[in-house]
Write a protein that holds these residues in place. Structure first.
Motif, PDB file in Angstrom:
ATOM      1  N   ARG A 342       0.823  -1.215   0.000  1.00  0.00           N
ATOM      2  CA  ARG A 342       0.000   0.000   0.000  1.00  0.00           C
ATOM      3  C   ARG A 342       0.860   1.270   0.000  1.00  0.00           C
ATOM      4  O   ARG A 342       0.321   2.375   0.006  1.00  0.00           O
ATOM      5  CB  ARG A 342      -0.943   0.004   1.215  1.00  0.00           C
ATOM      6  CG  ARG A 342      -1.741  -1.292   1.370  1.00  0.00           C
ATOM      7  CD  ARG A 342      -3.038  -1.097   2.110  1.00  0.00           C
ATOM      8  NE  ARG A 342      -2.950  -0.419   3.369  1.00  0.00           N
ATOM      9  CZ  ARG A 342      -2.755  -1.012   4.556  1.00  0.00           C
ATOM     10  NH1 ARG A 342      -2.574  -2.324   4.619  1.00  0.00           N
ATOM     11  NH2 ARG A 342      -2.749  -0.315   5.666  1.00  0.00           N
ATOM     12  N   LEU A 343       2.161   1.114   0.014  1.00  0.00           N
ATOM     13  CA  LEU A 343       3.056   2.262   0.019  1.00  0.00           C
ATOM     14  C   LEU A 343       3.411   2.677  -1.399  1.00  0.00           C
ATOM     15  O   LEU A 343       3.325   1.884  -2.340  1.00  0.00           O
ATOM     16  CB  LEU A 343       4.329   1.934   0.803  1.00  0.00           C
ATOM     17  CG  LEU A 343       4.127   1.484   2.263  1.00  0.00           C
ATOM     18  CD1 LEU A 343       5.470   1.179   2.902  1.00  0.00           C
ATOM     19  CD2 LEU A 343       3.374   2.540   3.068  1.00  0.00           C
ATOM     20  N   GLU A 344       3.822   3.910  -1.550  1.00  0.00           N
ATOM     21  CA  GLU A 344       4.056   4.471  -2.883  1.00  0.00           C
ATOM     22  C   GLU A 344       5.171   3.747  -3.631  1.00  0.00           C
ATOM     23  O   GLU A 344       5.063   3.492  -4.831  1.00  0.00           O
ATOM     24  CB  GLU A 344       4.393   5.959  -2.756  1.00  0.00           C
ATOM     25  CG  GLU A 344       4.529   6.663  -4.092  1.00  0.00           C
ATOM     26  CD  GLU A 344       4.765   8.154  -3.938  1.00  0.00           C
ATOM     27  OE1 GLU A 344       4.963   8.822  -4.977  1.00  0.00           O
ATOM     28  OE2 GLU A 344       4.759   8.652  -2.799  1.00  0.00           O
ATOM     29  N   ASN A 345       6.243   3.399  -2.913  1.00  0.00           N
ATOM     30  CA  ASN A 345       7.399   2.804  -3.579  1.00  0.00           C
ATOM     31  C   ASN A 345       7.874   1.529  -2.889  1.00  0.00           C
ATOM     32  O   ASN A 345       9.078   1.275  -2.801  1.00  0.00           O
ATOM     33  CB  ASN A 345       8.549   3.819  -3.647  1.00  0.00           C
ATOM     34  CG  ASN A 345       8.232   4.985  -4.562  1.00  0.00           C
ATOM     35  OD1 ASN A 345       8.008   4.794  -5.757  1.00  0.00           O
ATOM     36  ND2 ASN A 345       8.191   6.181  -4.001  1.00  0.00           N
ATOM     37  N   GLY A 346       6.948   0.726  -2.402  1.00  0.00           N
ATOM     38  CA  GLY A 346       7.291  -0.565  -1.843  1.00  0.00           C
ATOM     39  C   GLY A 346       8.367  -0.508  -0.778  1.00  0.00           C
ATOM     40  O   GLY A 346       8.292   0.281   0.162  1.00  0.00           O
ATOM     41  N   LEU A 347       9.406  -1.329  -0.910  1.00  0.00           N
ATOM     42  CA  LEU A 347      10.459  -1.386   0.093  1.00  0.00           C
ATOM     43  C   LEU A 347      11.296  -0.113   0.152  1.00  0.00           C
ATOM     44  O   LEU A 347      11.897   0.191   1.191  1.00  0.00           O
ATOM     45  CB  LEU A 347      11.361  -2.596  -0.155  1.00  0.00           C
ATOM     46  CG  LEU A 347      10.766  -3.959   0.189  1.00  0.00           C
ATOM     47  CD1 LEU A 347      11.761  -5.067  -0.115  1.00  0.00           C
ATOM     48  CD2 LEU A 347      10.336  -4.033   1.662  1.00  0.00           C
ATOM     49  N   VAL A 348      11.326   0.653  -0.922  1.00  0.00           N
ATOM     50  CA  VAL A 348      12.001   1.950  -0.871  1.00  0.00           C
ATOM     51  C   VAL A 348      11.272   2.872   0.106  1.00  0.00           C
ATOM     52  O   VAL A 348      11.900   3.599   0.889  1.00  0.00           O
ATOM     53  CB  VAL A 348      12.086   2.582  -2.275  1.00  0.00           C
ATOM     54  CG1 VAL A 348      12.689   3.983  -2.200  1.00  0.00           C
ATOM     55  CG2 VAL A 348      12.905   1.700  -3.204  1.00  0.00           C
ATOM     56  N   SER A 349       9.950   2.815   0.092  1.00  0.00           N
ATOM     57  CA  SER A 349       9.163   3.579   1.059  1.00  0.00           C
ATOM     58  C   SER A 349       9.361   3.032   2.480  1.00  0.00           C
ATOM     59  O   SER A 349       9.468   3.802   3.446  1.00  0.00           O
ATOM     60  CB  SER A 349       7.678   3.528   0.695  1.00  0.00           C
ATOM     61  OG  SER A 349       7.415   4.206  -0.511  1.00  0.00           O
ATOM     62  N   VAL A 350       9.399   1.702   2.606  1.00  0.00           N
ATOM     63  CA  VAL A 350       9.640   1.091   3.916  1.00  0.00           C
ATOM     64  C   VAL A 350      10.949   1.595   4.506  1.00  0.00           C
ATOM     65  O   VAL A 350      11.041   1.906   5.705  1.00  0.00           O
ATOM     66  CB  VAL A 350       9.660  -0.446   3.816  1.00  0.00           C
ATOM     67  CG1 VAL A 350      10.156  -1.072   5.115  1.00  0.00           C
ATOM     68  CG2 VAL A 350       8.266  -0.978   3.494  1.00  0.00           C
ATOM     69  N   ALA A 351      11.979   1.705   3.657  1.00  0.00           N
ATOM     70  CA  ALA A 351      13.279   2.163   4.142  1.00  0.00           C
ATOM     71  C   ALA A 351      13.229   3.589   4.673  1.00  0.00           C
ATOM     72  O   ALA A 351      14.069   3.983   5.486  1.00  0.00           O
ATOM     73  CB  ALA A 351      14.321   2.052   3.030  1.00  0.00           C
ATOM     74  N   ARG A 352      12.241   4.363   4.235  1.00  0.00           N
ATOM     75  CA  ARG A 352      12.065   5.710   4.781  1.00  0.00           C
ATOM     76  C   ARG A 352      11.308   5.674   6.109  1.00  0.00           C
ATOM     77  O   ARG A 352      11.776   6.215   7.110  1.00  0.00           O
ATOM     78  CB  ARG A 352      11.289   6.581   3.781  1.00  0.00           C
ATOM     79  CG  ARG A 352      12.067   6.969   2.555  1.00  0.00           C
ATOM     80  CD  ARG A 352      13.124   8.026   2.827  1.00  0.00           C
ATOM     81  NE  ARG A 352      12.558   9.264   3.379  1.00  0.00           N
ATOM     82  CZ  ARG A 352      13.258  10.390   3.506  1.00  0.00           C
ATOM     83  NH1 ARG A 352      14.527  10.434   3.105  1.00  0.00           N
ATOM     84  NH2 ARG A 352      12.706  11.472   4.018  1.00  0.00           N
TER      85      ARG A 352
END
Length: 402
Positions: A342-352
């Motif tokens: 559900r995040l904009e950029n998957g794991l890249v978003s998770v890393a933020r």
């Protein structure tokens, strides 16, 4: 002794996106994230490499409960067990407990921080004091008999005992003395967060002007939103530059739709994921705790955890039963699995939201939160199902609890 390690993968999560190449670190510090490397490397193939999670709000996990035991043994267990959930650094989070217990806890945290090594597991970055400077109107699971009035002297008393390691403070900004304390925290580079608070929108505005920059477990234990009095919830959504954290994404603490609304407002830039876990298995002997959301009562009897459900059925869990203990609370990694799509950029978003942003609030962004040159080699290795394959803490490969 200089030791250089290179990890190879086709999918490395960096602040600039997903790249193919190598993460190279020496003596626990990242030297390069590069496409070109000629030396020996540990080849992880198509597994994901990403920064370790930074949990800034965790009272206990697995076989340790800092908030309820406060001893170094609880910290030892938490550091070891948190790696199983992908957490490589964390803030030892207290609760609103008796004054002498808080003194005991923060002193133990200071000693542990001064002596711990990377071999111990996830690194304690400092202390998050959730209370005792909170509102009696929004206690949540905190203790009414242990509340204190906010004061600079009161904070400094605890921080000196903690060896200057308090990194985040949750308080109610509407209480007398709170604004002065927020200004003091801000001047010292310590994050001030609104939580367990009945503040009005105007009171939160004044607190933000004084240096408040974060909101503890958004939506929970705070004055809600009304169109004529926006309250704490309205303020955290209205002001774009303040951070807001959300607890484990089980669907119990907050509904998925509430998470989605907050993410649309905060995005990767200001949302923070944390666990708010308790560590039930390490509660003191005889202690009884009723979880009003789960409708379960937790009690330690003869060293064993007893969990009584609303219908009277009781489950008995031994402190040596890791599979049972690790399933008592949703892990940080399981929360990530529930939201990543559900995040904009998957794991890249998770890393933020799970790595960089909490590192900023913990005052550790120069060392933690991204796979960047000069930072600690805190690295997760995940397969396509986001199951942990390996965890590295400050360049040391960790044994996963069994």
């Amino acid at each position: 002794m200089t030791e250089t390690v290179a990890l190879k993968s086709t999918r490395i999560i960096t602040p600039d996106g997903c790249v193919d190449g190598y993460v190279i670190f020496t003596n626990g510090k990242i030297e390069a994230v590069t496409h070109n490397y000629q030396g020996e490397a540990l080849d992880y193939g198509d597994h994901w490499l990403m920064p370790g999670f930074v949990d800034i709000h965790v009272h206990g996990w697995g076989r340790g409960s800092f908030a309820y035991k406060g001893d170094k043994n609880s910290l030892v267990h938490m550091s070891r067990d948190l790696v199983s959930s992908g957490v490589t650094s964390w803030l030892a989070t207290s609760g609103t407990m008796p004054h002498d217990f808080l003194e005991y806890s923060v002193k133990n945290a200071a000693e542990y921080i001064s002596e711990v090594t990377p071999q111990a597991g996830a690194e304690v970055l400092g202390v998050h004091m959730e209370g005792p400077w909170i509102s009696p109107k929004h206690l949540g699971m905190q203790r009414a008999d242990c509340l204190q009035a906010p004061s600079v002297s009161g904070f400094e008393h605890f921080n000196q005992l903690a060896g200057g390691n308090i990194r985040l403070v949750t308080l109610a900004p509407e209480l007398e003395g709170a604004l002065e304390m927020i200004r003091h925290l801000h001047a010292k580079g310590i994050t001030a967060s609104a939580g367990h608070t009945d503040a009005t929108f105007d009171q939160i505005t004044a607190a933000i002007e004084a240096g408040l920059s974060h909101f503890t477990h958004a939506f929970s234990a705070m004055r809600g939103f009304h169109h004529r009095e926006l309250g704490v919830v309205g303020a955290l959504m209205y002001y774009p530059d303040v951070y807001a954290e959300v607890a484990k994404q089980s669907g119990i603490t907050i509904k998925p739709q509430a998470f989605d609304i907050l993410y649309r407002l905060k995005g990767d830039r200001r949302l923070v994921l944390m666990s708010d876990c308790m560590g039930y298995a390490d509660f003191p002997e005889g202690y009884e705790f009723h979880h009003y959301l789960r409708q379960e009562t937790f009690r330690i009897h003869n060293g064993q955890l007893n969990i009584t459900a609303q219908n009277g059925t009781c489950q008995h869990i031994s402190p040596d039963d890791w599979p049972a203990i690790s399933g008592l609370e949703m892990s940080f990694l399981d929360s990530v699995k529930n939201i990543v799509d559900r995040l904009e950029n998957g794991l890249v978003s998770v890393a933020r939201i799970a790595c960089h942003n909490p590192a900023v609030l913990a005052g550790a962004e120069k060392r933690k939160g991204s796979l960047t040159v000069g930072k600690d080699a805190d690295i997760l290795v995940l397969n396509d199902d986001l199951t942990l394959q390996d965890v590295w803490c400050r360049g040391v490969k960790q044994p996963l609890p069994r």
